[in-house]
Design a protein around this motif. Structure first.
Motif, PDB file in Angstrom:
ATOM      1  N   UNK A  66       0.653  86.030  52.172  1.00 35.91           N
ATOM      2  CA  UNK A  66       2.072  86.216  51.860  1.00 35.91           C
ATOM      3  C   UNK A  66       2.384  85.653  50.475  1.00 35.91           C
ATOM      4  N   UNK A  67       1.833  84.490  50.154  1.00 42.25           N
ATOM      5  CA  UNK A  67       2.080  83.883  48.851  1.00 42.25           C
ATOM      6  C   UNK A  67       1.579  84.744  47.704  1.00 42.25           C
ATOM      7  N   UNK A  68       0.425  85.361  47.890  1.00 46.36           N
ATOM      8  CA  UNK A  68      -0.120  86.234  46.851  1.00 46.36           C
ATOM      9  C   UNK A  68       0.727  87.473  46.635  1.00 46.36           C
ATOM     10  N   UNK A  69       1.203  88.064  47.724  1.00 48.92           N
ATOM     11  CA  UNK A  69       2.074  89.240  47.618  1.00 48.92           C
ATOM     12  C   UNK A  69       3.391  88.842  46.953  1.00 48.92           C
ATOM     13  N   UNK A  70       3.938  87.695  47.323  1.00 49.06           N
ATOM     14  CA  UNK A  70       5.193  87.215  46.723  1.00 49.06           C
ATOM     15  C   UNK A  70       5.012  87.032  45.214  1.00 49.06           C
ATOM     16  N   UNK A  71       3.894  86.428  44.835  1.00 45.19           N
ATOM     17  CA  UNK A  71       3.631  86.194  43.416  1.00 45.19           C
ATOM     18  C   UNK A  71       3.502  87.517  42.663  1.00 45.19           C
ATOM     19  N   UNK A  72       2.819  88.471  43.263  1.00 45.23           N
ATOM     20  CA  UNK A  72       2.674  89.788  42.649  1.00 45.23           C
ATOM     21  C   UNK A  72       4.038  90.447  42.452  1.00 45.23           C
ATOM     22  N   UNK A  73       4.867  90.405  43.473  1.00 43.98           N
ATOM     23  CA  UNK A  73       6.191  91.013  43.372  1.00 43.98           C
ATOM     24  C   UNK A  73       7.055  90.305  42.329  1.00 43.98           C
ATOM     25  N   UNK A  74       6.896  89.008  42.191  1.00 45.36           N
ATOM     26  CA  UNK A  74       7.653  88.283  41.152  1.00 45.36           C
ATOM     27  C   UNK A  74       7.235  88.726  39.753  1.00 45.36           C
ATOM     28  N   UNK A  75       5.978  89.141  39.615  1.00 41.12           N
ATOM     29  CA  UNK A  75       5.464  89.560  38.311  1.00 41.12           C
ATOM     30  C   UNK A  75       5.486  91.069  38.112  1.00 41.12           C
ATOM     31  N   UNK A  76       6.173  91.796  38.964  1.00 46.48           N
ATOM     32  CA  UNK A  76       6.127  93.250  38.906  1.00 46.48           C
ATOM     33  C   UNK A  76       6.596  93.804  37.564  1.00 46.48           C
ATOM     34  N   UNK A  77       7.568  93.165  36.944  1.00 47.15           N
ATOM     35  CA  UNK A  77       8.059  93.649  35.650  1.00 47.15           C
ATOM     36  C   UNK A  77       7.012  93.442  34.556  1.00 47.15           C
ATOM     37  N   UNK A  78       6.285  92.331  34.615  1.00 50.13           N
ATOM     38  CA  UNK A  78       5.203  92.097  33.653  1.00 50.13           C
ATOM     39  C   UNK A  78       4.095  93.122  33.821  1.00 50.13           C
ATOM     40  N   UNK A  79       3.756  93.421  35.071  1.00 50.31           N
ATOM     41  CA  UNK A  79       2.720  94.417  35.326  1.00 50.31           C
ATOM     42  C   UNK A  79       3.147  95.792  34.808  1.00 50.31           C
ATOM     43  N   UNK A  80       4.375  96.145  35.022  1.00 53.99           N
ATOM     44  CA  UNK A  80       4.854  97.438  34.522  1.00 53.99           C
ATOM     45  C   UNK A  80       4.835  97.477  33.001  1.00 53.99           C
ATOM     46  N   UNK A  81       5.193  96.380  32.404  1.00 51.91           N
ATOM     47  CA  UNK A  81       5.142  96.306  30.946  1.00 51.91           C
ATOM     48  C   UNK A  81       3.703  96.477  30.453  1.00 51.91           C
ATOM     49  N   UNK A  82       2.770  95.794  31.104  1.00 53.86           N
ATOM     50  CA  UNK A  82       1.358  95.912  30.720  1.00 53.86           C
ATOM     51  C   UNK A  82       0.883  97.348  30.904  1.00 53.86           C
ATOM     52  N   UNK A  83       1.338  97.974  31.955  1.00 55.28           N
ATOM     53  CA  UNK A  83       0.923  99.348  32.255  1.00 55.28           C
ATOM     54  C   UNK A  83       1.454 100.335  31.225  1.00 55.28           C
ATOM     55  N   UNK A  84       2.737 100.275  30.950  1.00 52.27           N
ATOM     56  CA  UNK A  84       3.351 101.282  30.109  1.00 52.27           C
ATOM     57  C   UNK A  84       3.294 100.967  28.616  1.00 52.27           C
TER      58      UNK A  84
END
Length: 137
Positions: free
Chosen positions: A24-42
């Motif tokens: 659960x903690x890992x998924x929470x951390x991923x969701x908190x960083x979702x905007x950073x991941x999208x930025x890295x992607x696009x």
């Protein structure tokens, strides 16, 4: 003479984050960083970020979240709302939003566990600006 801020160097800082997606903690951390991941992607064309985001979308779909759980995840992680604000939009109290999120993250982590997903590593690069100020002489 007056002071002047001059950008003599533009640098970047790189850091790596590990997400244990079967927790659960890992998924929470991923969701908190979702905007950073999208930025890295696009913005940088980061294929690893793209893979992580596609897998997250699939995991959310397969988790069979309730409508309210989906709303809680959306408002808190996509729209960056505080729990209190998300609760107002969804029409529940703050403790209910917390419970909805906890249950949703458990379901998502369960999907990752079934996939034997484990840890994922993402590397982020952020631009930082170094400024030097010259004082009065």
């Amino acid at each position: 003479m007056g002071t002047c801020a001059v950008d003599i160097e533009k640098g970047s800082r790189e850091y790596t984050v590990k997400y244990a997606l079967n927790t659960v903690g890992g998924v929470r951390r991923l969701l908190r960083d979702i905007h950073r991941l999208r930025s890295a992607r696009f913005e940088r064309g980061d294929y690893a970020a793209s893979d992580i985001l596609l897998d997250l979308d699939t995991a959310i779909q397969r988790a069979n979240l309730t409508v309210r759980q989906r709303q809680a995840v959306y408002y808190v992680y996509e729209e960056d709302m505080r729990h209190e604000d998300a609760a107002g939009v969804v029409g529940v109290d703050r403790s209910a939003i917390t419970k909805l999120l906890d249950r949703a993250l458990e379901r998502i982590a369960t999907v990752y566990s079934e996939w034997n997903y484990g840890e994922v590593i993402a590397t982020y690069t952020e631009e930082i600006e170094n400024t030097n100020e010259e004082g009065d002489e």
